[in-house]
Design a protein around this motif. Structure first.
Motif, short mmCIF file in Angstrom:
data_model
loop_
_atom_site.label_atom_id
_atom_site.label_comp_id
_atom_site.label_asym_id
_atom_site.label_seq_id
_atom_site.Cartn_x
_atom_site.Cartn_y
_atom_site.Cartn_z
N ALA A 30 -36.58 8.06 -8.60
CA ALA A 30 -35.52 7.40 -7.83
C ALA A 30 -35.48 5.91 -8.13
N THR A 31 -36.65 5.29 -8.23
CA THR A 31 -36.73 3.86 -8.52
C THR A 31 -36.15 3.55 -9.89
N ARG A 32 -36.55 4.32 -10.90
CA ARG A 32 -36.09 4.06 -12.27
C ARG A 32 -34.60 4.30 -12.43
N HIS A 33 -34.10 5.35 -11.82
CA HIS A 33 -32.70 5.70 -12.09
C HIS A 33 -31.72 4.95 -11.19
N ALA A 34 -32.17 4.46 -10.04
CA ALA A 34 -31.34 3.51 -9.30
C ALA A 34 -31.19 2.23 -10.13
N GLN A 35 -32.28 1.78 -10.71
CA GLN A 35 -32.22 0.62 -11.61
C GLN A 35 -31.39 0.95 -12.85
N GLY A 36 -31.56 2.15 -13.37
CA GLY A 36 -30.80 2.56 -14.55
C GLY A 36 -29.31 2.61 -14.29
N GLY A 235 -34.27 12.39 -7.94
CA GLY A 235 -35.47 11.63 -7.62
C GLY A 235 -35.63 11.35 -6.13
N ILE A 236 -34.53 11.37 -5.41
CA ILE A 236 -34.56 11.14 -3.96
C ILE A 236 -34.84 12.43 -3.20
N PHE A 237 -34.19 13.51 -3.60
CA PHE A 237 -34.22 14.73 -2.79
C PHE A 237 -35.20 15.80 -3.26
N LEU A 340 -36.41 8.44 3.85
CA LEU A 340 -35.30 8.45 4.79
C LEU A 340 -34.26 7.40 4.40
N VAL A 341 -34.72 6.21 4.05
CA VAL A 341 -33.80 5.16 3.61
C VAL A 341 -33.00 5.63 2.40
N GLN A 342 -33.69 6.17 1.41
CA GLN A 342 -33.01 6.53 0.16
C GLN A 342 -32.07 7.72 0.36
N SER A 343 -32.45 8.65 1.21
CA SER A 343 -31.60 9.83 1.45
C SER A 343 -30.31 9.43 2.14
N ALA A 344 -30.40 8.59 3.16
CA ALA A 344 -29.19 8.14 3.85
C ALA A 344 -28.36 7.24 2.94
#
Length: 363
Positions: A30-36, A235-237, A340-344
């Motif tokens: 999730a971290t890498r692909h949000a940045q990506g 990556g989040i779910f 929870l933050v990333q899912s919402a």
């Protein structure tokens, strides 16, 4: 000026080695692909949506979400003229997606087409607006988890309105209430025909199981962004440990209730119900009327999670340290809070695409 190597860590002021940094490392995909996603959206060079236009839209959207540091970051790259014949309708579209995506109609896209926007440009514009909506909420949530100040918001935290028109633009029967049943979805601009994708591009769609999806083939008009977005989603779910999967799906459903996205809620409420084995609680959430509290009648743990997810999902975000303290009281550790933050937050992205590029129908 250059893009940040980790824009979320920079703007949330996350120190290396801290518990939050370690939680983000645990959620590496999730971290890498949000940045990506950020890197793809703000380095692509194409004539459909120039970079100076992208930065202009991103800066405005971030400011509307009260993400002032993020807005300043984007503004630092040099902005196109916001009063130009192309950007005026684009910023009108951006305002719609930011504050009331449920009010979008086919006419919203027609206005862009008439201003010279291509199908590819419209898809990328929608992706960028929705992504910055996601990014703004990630920063707000991460700052809360990092005990850093966040902007105050007076936005009411309550269920939003939704579509109640009984037919789609093409005359199909449309859902007029939230439901767990499977729905169809049809785009308002043409999805890219599968035959028009190169073999390597078809392989990317096939990897995610979406070659037959109008939605994914529409977003495939900018396939690099779609790929990063899909990997962020997974990556989040789809990760072990942390917040139980049912509660991540709960957060997605809550965000969809805030934004009025019947389609997204149908998918994720169904998953929350299946995984939690508490269909009655999920049905109670779906039944909440506009303007009402989403957490009433739920278990103590679900109440705190619903309240946090709802507060993070309104525009501008309204989550506070009190919401975080309630989560901690329910036993959510840093990794679960991050989940929870990333899912919402992700559904600030997903809902805005679903609501403004097409609509659901009763399959």
């Amino acid at each position: 000026m250059s893009l940040s190597q980790d824009i979320l860590a920079e703007l949330a002021e996350i120190k290396p080695g801290s518990p939050l940094a370690e939680a983000r490392a645990t959620r590496d995909a999730a971290t890498r692909h949000a940045q990506g996603s950020y890197e793809i959206l703000f380095t692509q060079q194409d004539s459909d949506f120039a970079l100076d236009e992208r930065f202009a839209v991103a800066a405005k959207v971030a400011r509307w979400h009260s993400a002032e540091a993020l807005a300043a970051h984007y503004a630092g790259f040099g902005l196109a003229d916001p009063t130009s014949a192309r950007l005026t309708p684009a910023l009108n579209f951006a305002r719609l997606l930011t504050f009331s995506p449920v009010e979008a109609t086919p006419a919203s896209l027609k206005a862009l087409t008439q201003a010279g926007w291509s199908k590819e440009g419209i898809v990328t514009l929608a992706q960028l607006i929705a992504f910055v909506s996601f990014q703004s909420r990630l920063i707000a949530g991460l700052r809360l988890l990092n005990d850093r100040p966040v902007a105050k918001s007076d936005a009411p935290v309550a269920a939003g309105v939704w579509h109640t028109t009984a037919t789609t633009a093409t005359g199909k029967a449309a859902p007029v209430a939230f439901t767990q049943q499977e729905l169809g979805w049809e785009p308002w601009i043409a999805a890219k025909p599968l035959a028009d994708f190169r073999d390597d591009e078809v392989a990317i769609l096939a990897k995610f199981g979406h070659t037959d999806s109008d939605y994914f083939r529409l977003l495939g008009r900018n396939l690099p962004v779609l790929e990063q977005r899909t990997l962020t989603d997974k990556g989040i779910f789809y990760t072990a440990g942390g917040l139980p999967r049912a509660e991540r799906e709960l957060a997605a459903t809550v965000a969809s209730k805030i934004n009025g996205c019947i389609y997204c809620a149908s998918v994720h409420a169904r998953k929350a119900s299946q995984l939690s084995k508490d269909d009655a609680a999920v049905e109670a959430l779906l039944a909440v009327r506009p303007g009402q509290s989403l957490s009433e009648g739920q278990s103590a743990r679900w109440q705190t999670e619903i309240n946090f997810a709802a507060a993070l999902s309104v525009t501008p975000p309204a989550a506070t340290p009190l919401h975080l303290a309630a989560l901690e009281k329910e036993g959510l550790d840093t990794l679960a809070q991050l989940d929870l933050v990333q899912s919402a937050a992700f559904f600030a992205w997903a809902n805005r695409l679903m609501l403004t590029l097409g609509e659901p129908w009763l399959a």
